[in-house]
Design an enzyme around this catalytic site. Structure first.
Site, mmCIF file in Angstrom:
data_model
loop_
_atom_site.group_PDB
_atom_site.id
_atom_site.type_symbol
_atom_site.label_atom_id
_atom_site.label_comp_id
_atom_site.label_asym_id
_atom_site.label_seq_id
_atom_site.Cartn_x
_atom_site.Cartn_y
_atom_site.Cartn_z
ATOM 1 N N HIS A 17 0.826 -1.209 0.000
ATOM 2 C CA HIS A 17 0.000 0.000 0.000
ATOM 3 C C HIS A 17 0.861 1.260 0.000
ATOM 4 O O HIS A 17 0.682 2.157 -0.837
ATOM 5 C CB HIS A 17 -0.921 -0.009 1.227
ATOM 6 C CG HIS A 17 -1.835 1.182 1.300
ATOM 7 N ND1 HIS A 17 -3.091 1.189 0.758
ATOM 8 C CD2 HIS A 17 -1.643 2.422 1.835
ATOM 9 C CE1 HIS A 17 -3.652 2.371 0.965
ATOM 10 N NE2 HIS A 17 -2.797 3.133 1.613
ATOM 11 N N GLU A 18 1.796 1.318 0.932
ATOM 12 C CA GLU A 18 2.635 2.510 1.056
ATOM 13 C C GLU A 18 3.581 2.660 -0.128
ATOM 14 O O GLU A 18 3.924 3.775 -0.519
ATOM 15 C CB GLU A 18 3.421 2.471 2.371
ATOM 16 C CG GLU A 18 2.562 2.489 3.619
ATOM 17 C CD GLU A 18 1.617 3.681 3.679
ATOM 18 O OE1 GLU A 18 1.962 4.755 3.140
ATOM 19 O OE2 GLU A 18 0.521 3.546 4.258
ATOM 20 N N HIS A 21 1.908 4.730 -2.810
ATOM 21 C CA HIS A 21 2.040 6.168 -2.561
ATOM 22 C C HIS A 21 3.463 6.642 -2.871
ATOM 23 O O HIS A 21 3.663 7.666 -3.527
ATOM 24 C CB HIS A 21 1.729 6.475 -1.092
ATOM 25 C CG HIS A 21 0.311 6.210 -0.689
ATOM 26 N ND1 HIS A 21 -0.763 6.635 -1.423
ATOM 27 C CD2 HIS A 21 -0.194 5.569 0.392
ATOM 28 C CE1 HIS A 21 -1.886 6.279 -0.812
ATOM 29 N NE2 HIS A 21 -1.570 5.618 0.284
#
Length: 347
Positions: A17-18, A21
């Site tokens: 997920h990170e 980003h």
């Protein structure tokens, strides 16, 4: 081993997920202060050559973050304006925020594809695969091969939705709409039978869903996308049921509940553990898509409002709203964790 599995599953989910980003922030030229896996006190940190980002592992494997210039740092006056997130175009900021969610969904699709490729693709629809004598379904007219298309008049598009609707109506009389193999529809009312197994009471209708699978590359691709969509559909219904009071907060699980599920799943085999990774990844992606302050969905909501009104929202106001949202989420986590402790240790 449960602790190791738990850390790996949450760690991989958060890292993917990170990384979404992080990757799009870097691509857009945003200065990234820190890429962290986990929350709380820092255990390890390192830097890469010619890279301004500090990479860290923190104590609690229940989250993570990418800290970008333009969010909350006080020393941003030391950086060139083009390095700040708020200086980027609307679409660049949109992609940075949505990337984490999309990476979670993509990882889940890839995992489900390989599971189906090597183990076969289960049928997504709710077909009756077995019946047990002395139980309501057997004596009420259920037949092997029937498809359950409705429960209490509400459409059932998959086995995942069926299981959710049965959970919502636990112990109650339910009207099943069956589609027989000849194409005819029939409504059958059944009240589940209360049974006790190993000291645990539960309700049983007496039917099982088919375990037939399809094989092949095309079937695996189809299964990966359809299963992901069905699980997202199931989560949408869960949120709706929570908002309307059909389900209570007691049905939600936090880290302790997930830890218990990981331990139980590990006993059933490695494939199920990998499936759980995909399931949790979809959960994380979906939850972050909700328009809740402090979540990615909350930030997307502010971006959409900015697009509609034609000018940015005051950053101080946005940060205050996100801070309040974060505090409320932490309070919710405390309630959920308390319920997890009651369920797990006080039975």
């Amino acid at each position: 081993m449960t602790i190791i599995y738990f850390i790996l599953i949450l760690g991989i989910t958060v890292m993917v997920h990170e990384f979404g980003h992080f990757l799009f922030a870097k691509k857009a030229g945003v200065h990234v202060y820190e890429f962290s896996i986990g929350m709380g006190p820092r255990l390890f940190k390192w830097n890469r050559k010619n890279d301004e980002t500090e990479y860290s592992i923190r104590l609690f494997p229940i989250g993570g973050y990418v800290q970008m210039a333009g969010e909350s740092n006080e020393d941003e006056d030391k950086l060139p304006k083009e390095k700040l997130m708020q200086s980027k175009t609307w679409w660049q900021r949109f992609l940075i925020i949505i990337a984490g969610i999309m990476f979670n969904f993509i990882m889940a699709i890839i995992i489900l594809f390989f599971i189906a490729l090597f183990n076969g693709s289960p049928k997504p629809n709710a077909y009756i695969g077995s019946l047990e004598e002395n139980y309501p379904a057997y004596s009420s007219g259920f037949r092997i091969g029937d498809e359950i298309v409705k429960v209490n008049g509400e459409k059932v598009s998959s086995s995942d939705i069926l299981l959710l609707k049965l959970e919502v109506n636990k112990g109650k009389e339910v009207t099943f709409t069956l589609k027989h193999e000849n194409g005819t529809l029939e409504d059958i009312k059944i009240k589940p039978k209360l049974v006790e197994v190993d000291g645990v009471k539960g309700y049983k209708y007496g039917f099982g869903l088919t375990n037939e699978v399809e094989t092949g590359l095309i079937s695996a691709i189809k299964y990966a996308f359809v299963k992901t969509f069905n699980l997202i559909h199931q989560m949408v219904l869960i949120i709706w049921y929570l908002c309307t009071g059909v389900l209570s907060l007691n049905t939600l699980s936090g880290p302790i509940g997930i830890f218990t599920v990981v331990g139980e799943t590990a006993k059933t085999g490695f494939v199920n553990l990998i499936f759980l990774l995909a399931f949790i990844s979809i959960n994380v992606g979906f939850m972050n898509l909700l328009p809740i302050p402090a979540f990615d969905g909350g930030r997307l909501l502010f971006l959409i409002i900015e697009k509609i009104k034609g000018s940015p929202i005051n950053s101080k106001v946005e940060n205050i709203i996100h801070s309040i949202g974060f505090i409320l989420l932490m309070l919710l986590m405390i309630v959920i964790t308390y319920n997890d402790i009651i369920r797990t240790f006080i039975k």
